[in-house]
Design a protein around this motif. Structure first.
Motif, mmCIF file in Angstrom:
data_model
loop_
_atom_site.group_PDB
_atom_site.id
_atom_site.type_symbol
_atom_site.label_atom_id
_atom_site.label_comp_id
_atom_site.label_asym_id
_atom_site.label_seq_id
_atom_site.Cartn_x
_atom_site.Cartn_y
_atom_site.Cartn_z
ATOM 1 N N GLU A 87 5.009 -3.529 -7.139
ATOM 2 C CA GLU A 87 5.598 -4.777 -6.646
ATOM 3 C C GLU A 87 7.031 -4.586 -6.144
ATOM 4 O O GLU A 87 7.591 -5.488 -5.506
ATOM 5 C CB GLU A 87 5.570 -5.853 -7.732
ATOM 6 N N GLN A 88 7.627 -3.440 -6.398
ATOM 7 C CA GLN A 88 8.990 -3.158 -5.935
ATOM 8 C C GLN A 88 9.019 -2.332 -4.652
ATOM 9 O O GLN A 88 10.103 -2.105 -4.096
ATOM 10 C CB GLN A 88 9.777 -2.409 -7.020
ATOM 11 N N TRP A 89 7.873 -1.895 -4.167
ATOM 12 C CA TRP A 89 7.860 -0.972 -3.033
ATOM 13 C C TRP A 89 8.511 -1.561 -1.781
ATOM 14 O O TRP A 89 9.250 -0.869 -1.080
ATOM 15 C CB TRP A 89 6.425 -0.531 -2.735
ATOM 16 N N GLY A 90 8.221 -2.808 -1.490
ATOM 17 C CA GLY A 90 8.830 -3.423 -0.314
ATOM 18 C C GLY A 90 10.330 -3.578 -0.481
ATOM 19 O O GLY A 90 11.111 -3.322 0.451
ATOM 20 N N GLU A 91 10.763 -3.990 -1.672
ATOM 21 C CA GLU A 91 12.188 -4.199 -1.923
ATOM 22 C C GLU A 91 12.973 -2.899 -1.861
ATOM 23 O O GLU A 91 14.066 -2.856 -1.279
ATOM 24 C CB GLU A 91 12.389 -4.836 -3.295
ATOM 25 N N ILE A 92 12.459 -1.838 -2.465
ATOM 26 C CA ILE A 92 13.226 -0.594 -2.485
ATOM 27 C C ILE A 92 13.385 -0.037 -1.078
ATOM 28 O O ILE A 92 14.422 0.552 -0.748
ATOM 29 C CB ILE A 92 12.594 0.449 -3.440
ATOM 30 N N MET A 141 6.544 6.710 -4.447
ATOM 31 C CA MET A 141 5.639 5.683 -4.973
ATOM 32 C C MET A 141 5.491 5.704 -6.497
ATOM 33 O O MET A 141 5.509 4.637 -7.127
ATOM 34 C CB MET A 141 4.283 5.785 -4.277
ATOM 35 N N PRO A 142 5.363 6.862 -7.136
ATOM 36 C CA PRO A 142 5.220 6.844 -8.596
ATOM 37 C C PRO A 142 6.502 6.439 -9.335
ATOM 38 O O PRO A 142 6.445 6.122 -10.531
ATOM 39 C CB PRO A 142 4.845 8.296 -8.937
ATOM 40 N N GLU A 191 0.824 -1.216 0.000
ATOM 41 C CA GLU A 191 0.000 0.000 0.000
ATOM 42 C C GLU A 191 0.851 1.256 0.000
ATOM 43 O O GLU A 191 0.348 2.356 -0.166
ATOM 44 C CB GLU A 191 -0.947 0.002 1.201
ATOM 45 N N GLY A 192 2.138 1.100 0.227
ATOM 46 C CA GLY A 192 3.021 2.260 0.249
ATOM 47 C C GLY A 192 4.454 1.823 0.462
ATOM 48 O O GLY A 192 4.781 0.631 0.403
ATOM 49 N N ILE A 193 5.332 2.794 0.688
ATOM 50 C CA ILE A 193 6.755 2.545 0.919
ATOM 51 C C ILE A 193 7.103 3.048 2.320
ATOM 52 O O ILE A 193 6.867 4.214 2.643
ATOM 53 C CB ILE A 193 7.620 3.274 -0.122
#
Length: 212
Positions: free
Chosen positions: A172-177, A166-167, A135-137
């Motif tokens: 799908e990369q938010w958790g990894e970054i 976020m943009p 849902e976010g970073i």
């Protein structure tokens, strides 16, 4: 290079350095991750990992912690700092989970942030790592610093930084970054004396050598 052009470069280079991204906080389930993340505020992950085995040994889940006394929990979490407030919030969160969510940790940002002491950062960490929900970073001090140094944001407000990030990355990369920036901030780009000569991002970093 614009922020949108830089973001995929940053992601791929950091992924090469960190092919596996997992939380540094030891946990066995979503509840344990939430508790550990709350305790990690203004405290090292290593210290939290020393405290949580004792905590979960005495109170394995929200049902048990909801019946604990403030003094008992304070004594266990004292070394993590701000122990009175942390103990109060953890007990209150356990009570709320039992009374409003049937003993199960909720799986939405809106519901998780109704738990005492749980803001967006903690909720993002739990949702992403325990439930695979993005849902976010999560924005902590490391993410704040690197997002600024890489030119992804000009703000120091975590909510605004999250909105700026976020943009730039696929959902799908938010958790990894988040994990990558935290790791990199600790190892290569700390607040003081960033290791610019050893940085994989040195040739694309707009603030290389600035140190701010």
């Amino acid at each position: 290079m614009t922020a949108s052009e830089l973001a995929p470069v940053v992601f791929e280079r950091l992924r090469a350095r960190y092919p596996v991204t997992v939380p540094a906080l030891d946990h066995r389930d979503a509840w344990e991750l939430l508790v550990a993340t709350v305790l990690a505020a203004q405290c090292t992950d290593a210290r939290v990992n020393q405290v949580t085995p004792v905590l979960f040994g005495r109170w394995p889940g929200p049902a048990q912690l909801a019946r604990a006394t403030q003094e008992e929990v304070e004594e266990v979490v004292r070394s993590t700092g701000f122990f009175r407030n942390k103990a109060k919030n953890l007990i209150a969160s356990a009570v709320r989970v039992m009374e409003h969510f049937g003993g199960e940790l909720p799986r939405t940002m809106a519901e998780l942030t109704t738990l005492p002491g749980v803001a967006r950062k903690t909720a993002n960490i739990v949702l992403s790592n325990a439930f695979g929900v993005h849902e976010g970073i999560a924005v902590d001090t490391h993410v704040t610093r690197l997002a600024y140094r890489l030119g992804f944001t000009n703000s120091d407000d975590p909510v605004k930084i999250e909105r700026d990030l976020m943009p730039l990355f696929p959902r799908e990369q938010w958790g990894e970054i988040n994990h990558m920036l935290v790791y990199f901030g600790r190892e290569v780009c700390p607040a003081r004396k960033p290791r610019c000569p050893a940085c994989e991002l040195g040739d694309v970093c707009p603030k290389r050598g600035v140190g701010k």
